[in-house]
Design a protein around this motif. Structure first.
Motif, mmCIF file in Angstrom:
data_model
loop_
_atom_site.group_PDB
_atom_site.id
_atom_site.type_symbol
_atom_site.label_atom_id
_atom_site.label_comp_id
_atom_site.label_asym_id
_atom_site.label_seq_id
_atom_site.Cartn_x
_atom_site.Cartn_y
_atom_site.Cartn_z
ATOM 1 N N LEU A 1 0.749 -1.173 -0.068
ATOM 2 C CA LEU A 1 -0.148 -0.131 0.187
ATOM 3 C C LEU A 1 0.919 1.127 -0.100
ATOM 4 N N ARG A 2 1.829 1.203 0.722
ATOM 5 C CA ARG A 2 2.978 2.370 0.694
ATOM 6 C C ARG A 2 3.412 2.578 -0.609
ATOM 7 N N LYS B 1 2.187 1.781 -3.412
ATOM 8 C CA LYS B 1 1.329 2.167 -4.304
ATOM 9 C C LYS B 1 1.044 3.677 -4.271
ATOM 10 N N ARG B 2 0.969 4.217 -3.093
ATOM 11 C CA ARG B 2 0.872 5.638 -2.930
ATOM 12 C C ARG B 2 1.920 6.611 -3.375
ATOM 13 N N LEU B 3 3.029 5.999 -3.160
ATOM 14 C CA LEU B 3 4.259 6.778 -3.632
ATOM 15 C C LEU B 3 4.179 6.834 -5.252
ATOM 16 N N LEU C 1 1.567 6.714 -7.256
ATOM 17 C CA LEU C 1 0.512 7.304 -7.516
ATOM 18 C C LEU C 1 0.944 8.988 -7.476
ATOM 19 N N ALA C 2 1.787 9.137 -6.208
ATOM 20 C CA ALA C 2 2.287 10.616 -6.039
ATOM 21 C C ALA C 2 3.281 11.065 -6.929
#
Length: 152
Positions: free
Chosen positions: A10-11, A13-15, A17-18
């Protein structure tokens, strides 16, 4: 690509996407910058053209006023009349050569607006411009070579 993305934590994926959002913003900004510069340049050119148009219309109005004033023959010697009027207008003549009924003059620096007003005054006084060569100087002045003759 989707399988690879789903395999991330999850971490991560967020990085990712950012990072993609920042990359998209950067690409949009980089594409818009030349457009903004082009619009700014076009506005500057348009303002300069409007100023030149105003100056030209003023010069045309001066010439028309001189034409309506009627034809005035030149009184006296052409060379001395040109020299006197140039000094009165604040122009330093680099050269003044008389050739029969014509006078050739050179002015090394003159403001364009003042020069054209002076030419209109000369024409109103009976001095006609036969030929003129006007070249720009680096300091927003012009260099002038003119051949003048008196009205018959």
């Amino acid at each position: 690509m989707i399988a690879w993305f789903n395999a991330r934590s999850l971490r991560e994926k967020r990085l990712i996407l950012a990072m993609l959002a920042l990359a998209a913003v950067t690409l949009v900004w980089a594409a818009a910058l030349p457009l903004r510069n082009a619009v700014s340049s076009a506005r500057t050119r348009q303002v300069d053209a409007v100023v030149r148009l105003g100056r030209t219309l003023n010069a045309v109005a001066d010439v028309r006023r001189a034409q309506r004033a009627g034809i005035v023959p030149l009184a006296g010697d052409l060379a001395s009349a040109v020299r006197t009027r140039a000094e009165a207008a604040g122009f330093a003549l680099a050269s003044l050569d008389q050739d029969g009924d014509r006078v050739r003059i050179a002015i090394s620096t003159a403001k364009p607006g003042a020069l054209f007003r002076w030419v209109a005054e000369l024409e109103a006084a009976g001095v006609l411009v036969d030929a003129a060569s006007i070249t720009p100087n680096a300091d927003q002045t012009v260099a002038v070579q003119m051949t003048l003759r008196g009205r018959a």
